[in-house]
Write a protein that holds these residues in place. Structure first.
Motif, short mmCIF file in Angstrom:
data_model
loop_
_atom_site.label_atom_id
_atom_site.label_comp_id
_atom_site.label_asym_id
_atom_site.label_seq_id
_atom_site.Cartn_x
_atom_site.Cartn_y
_atom_site.Cartn_z
N ARG A 170 0.82 -1.21 0.00
CA ARG A 170 0.00 0.00 0.00
C ARG A 170 0.86 1.26 0.00
O ARG A 170 0.55 2.25 -0.70
CB ARG A 170 -0.95 -0.01 1.20
CG ARG A 170 -1.97 -1.14 1.15
CD ARG A 170 -2.96 -1.04 2.30
NE ARG A 170 -3.88 -2.17 2.28
CZ ARG A 170 -4.95 -2.25 1.49
NH1 ARG A 170 -5.22 -1.25 0.66
NH2 ARG A 170 -5.74 -3.30 1.53
N ALA A 171 1.91 1.25 0.78
CA ALA A 171 2.81 2.40 0.83
C ALA A 171 3.45 2.65 -0.53
O ALA A 171 3.73 3.80 -0.89
CB ALA A 171 3.88 2.17 1.88
N LEU A 172 3.68 1.58 -1.30
CA LEU A 172 4.26 1.73 -2.63
C LEU A 172 3.41 2.67 -3.49
O LEU A 172 3.94 3.62 -4.10
CB LEU A 172 4.35 0.35 -3.29
CG LEU A 172 4.61 0.30 -4.80
CD1 LEU A 172 5.98 0.88 -5.12
CD2 LEU A 172 4.51 -1.14 -5.31
N PHE A 173 2.11 2.46 -3.53
CA PHE A 173 1.23 3.29 -4.36
C PHE A 173 1.08 4.70 -3.81
O PHE A 173 1.10 5.68 -4.56
CB PHE A 173 -0.14 2.62 -4.49
CG PHE A 173 -0.12 1.36 -5.30
CD1 PHE A 173 -0.28 1.42 -6.68
CD2 PHE A 173 0.06 0.12 -4.71
CE1 PHE A 173 -0.26 0.27 -7.45
CE2 PHE A 173 0.09 -1.04 -5.47
CZ PHE A 173 -0.08 -0.96 -6.85
N VAL A 174 0.93 4.83 -2.50
CA VAL A 174 0.72 6.16 -1.91
C VAL A 174 1.97 7.03 -2.08
O VAL A 174 1.87 8.20 -2.47
CB VAL A 174 0.35 6.02 -0.42
CG1 VAL A 174 0.31 7.40 0.25
CG2 VAL A 174 -0.99 5.32 -0.26
N ILE A 175 3.13 6.47 -1.82
CA ILE A 175 4.37 7.25 -1.91
C ILE A 175 4.66 7.65 -3.35
O ILE A 175 5.00 8.81 -3.64
CB ILE A 175 5.55 6.46 -1.31
CG1 ILE A 175 5.38 6.34 0.20
CG2 ILE A 175 6.89 7.12 -1.65
CD1 ILE A 175 6.40 5.43 0.87
N LEU A 176 4.50 6.71 -4.30
CA LEU A 176 4.76 7.05 -5.70
C LEU A 176 3.74 8.07 -6.22
O LEU A 176 4.08 8.98 -6.98
CB LEU A 176 4.72 5.79 -6.57
CG LEU A 176 5.88 4.81 -6.39
CD1 LEU A 176 5.72 3.63 -7.34
CD2 LEU A 176 7.22 5.48 -6.61
N GLY A 177 2.48 7.94 -5.78
CA GLY A 177 1.46 8.87 -6.24
C GLY A 177 1.69 10.28 -5.72
O GLY A 177 1.70 11.25 -6.49
#
Length: 422
Positions: free
Chosen positions: A172-179
């Motif tokens: 989940r952190a992968l998507f939030v941080i990249l976004g």
């Protein structure tokens, strides 16, 4: 120093910053579309998804991405309005979709987020082509090579950084941080983006309808050839991580490093061949010979995916062949857009690129789904590799035999140009 100044002169203008920001945008673009593949082994397990469901999620992006271009909306927006604003709106839409994905938990909601991601990203290539169609012929290879290098640096960085984020913080952190991180691009783009109309918009250059475009033989060569090239790319983007984990038995960390290196190698090949082809054209060789050779031979080399999977018993040999196939794909990617931009000219670059990219990205629907179905039916990706290799070889023939001379189509006298018509 004289050699350096001579070769960098096209980049020593205000347009340099615009091109640099376009490259950054495409890096973010491809990192955002590839992050689901990096997280796929974990998401599949945590959300209890079947291979077919994951294939559907991987393909969802391409439904909106392909059809908005295929039906002309994205190209029309790029041709009708200043490209700076069109790209800005699309960029914000797709980065917010990426961020939101990390907050979702169901197959349906993630599928919808991926549809929104595809809609935002659909305007990117028509906008890039509108800008690059006005460059001199001997500069287009490098300009497009920078963009295509970005398409591989994005997944490379996405795999490397995304793998680290996922290992330590979860998917989940992968998507939030990249976004959220991607939104940092907006401020410099607002400061420097082109706000005036381009030369093509200011002049009365002859245009054609989409129906007339479909009567151009070379258009179909670029449509089919690009579809095949994209099939190879989306296959690697969607299923290489899973192949490395399940069949080469790599750890998540090793998979992330190899995937990152493979896409970085494609980027290096793209830049090198883009520079070389521009140099050859500047030296007097025809754009037809140089650009078609790079596109056709590059995809033919990509068909080594077949040998890579047949050599799966020797993991080292298989990985080496995979990297050679990636290098070939990079050579192809450095020149295929330069061919389209030359054929279309400034007045039709947005629409031709939009339709072409729409057709090409149908492969993003077919490829991930078909490969997932093959995996579910056979328990292996070997047959999927063979299919991708055969499609690469067919694409090589399309660029070599269907695309005619790489020179601008005379839209005002198209009905009197049988050599370019079907």
């Amino acid at each position: 120093m004289q050699w350096v100044r001579a070769h960098l002169h096209p980049l020593l203008r205000r347009e340099t910053l615009i091109v640099a920001l376009l490259v950054i945008s495409v890096i973010v673009n491809y990192a955002d579309r590839s992050n689901l593949a990096i997280a796929a082994p974990v998401i599949t397990h945590q959300l209890s998804l079947s291979p077919t469901q994951m294939g559907a999620l991987l393909a969802a992006f391409s439904w909106t991405y392909a059809f908005l271009q295929l039906f002309g909306l994205s190209g029309w927006l790029a041709d009708r309005f200043p490209v700076g604003y069109v790209l800005l709106i699309g960029y914000v839409l797709w980065t917010l979709a990426t961020c939101t994905t990390g907050l979702l938990s169901g197959f349906t909601t993630i599928f919808i987020a991926r549809l929104v991601l595809g809609a935002g990203e659909s305007v990117a290539y028509p906008c890039y082509s509108r800008v690059f169609a006005e460059l001199p012929q001997h500069q287009r290879g490098r300009a497009n090579a920078f963009i295509d290098a970005g398409t591989n640096i994005g997944p490379s960085l996405g795999a490397l950084i995304g793998g680290l984020i996922m290992v330590h913080l979860g998917w989940r952190a992968l998507f939030v941080i990249l976004g959220l991180g991607g939104l940092l691009w907006v401020l410099p783009w607002l400061a420097i983006m082109p706000r005036t109309r381009t030369i093509a918009e200011q002049s009365n250059l002859p245009k054609a309808t989409t129906a007339e475009l479909l009567h151009v033989r070379s258009a179909w060569g670029t449509f089919l050839g690009h579809f095949c090239g994209n099939y190879v790319y989306y296959f690697l983007l969607a299923w290489l991580p899973t192949y490395l984990v399940q069949e080469v038995h790599m750890s998540l960390a090793a998979m992330a490093r190899f995937t990152s290196f493979a896409f970085l190698l494609i980027a290096c090949s793209t830049l090198a061949v883009g520079w070389l082809t521009d140099r050859l054209i500047r030296g007097g060789l025809s754009a037809t010979l140089v650009r078609k050779t790079a596109a056709s031979a590059g995809l033919a080399c990509g068909s080594l995916l077949a040998l890579a999977t047949l050599a799966a018993g020797s993991s080292h040999l298989s990985l080496v062949l995979l990297l050679i196939a990636c290098s070939g794909y990079g050579a192809y990617a450095s020149n295929h857009w330069a061919i389209t931009q030359t054929l279309a000219g400034p007045s039709m670059a947005g629409r031709w690129s939009g339709v072409q990219n729409g057709v090409a990205n149908l492969s993003g629907i077919v490829g991930p789904w078909l490969s997932g179905a093959i995996l579910q039916r056979t328990g292996s990706l070997h047959a999927a590799f063979l299919v991708a290799a055969a499609i690469a070889l067919f694409g090589s023939l399309c660029w070599a035999l269907i695309v005619a001379r790489v020179e601008p189509v005379n839209w005002s006298t198209l009905h009197r140009a049988p050599q370019e018509s079907l």
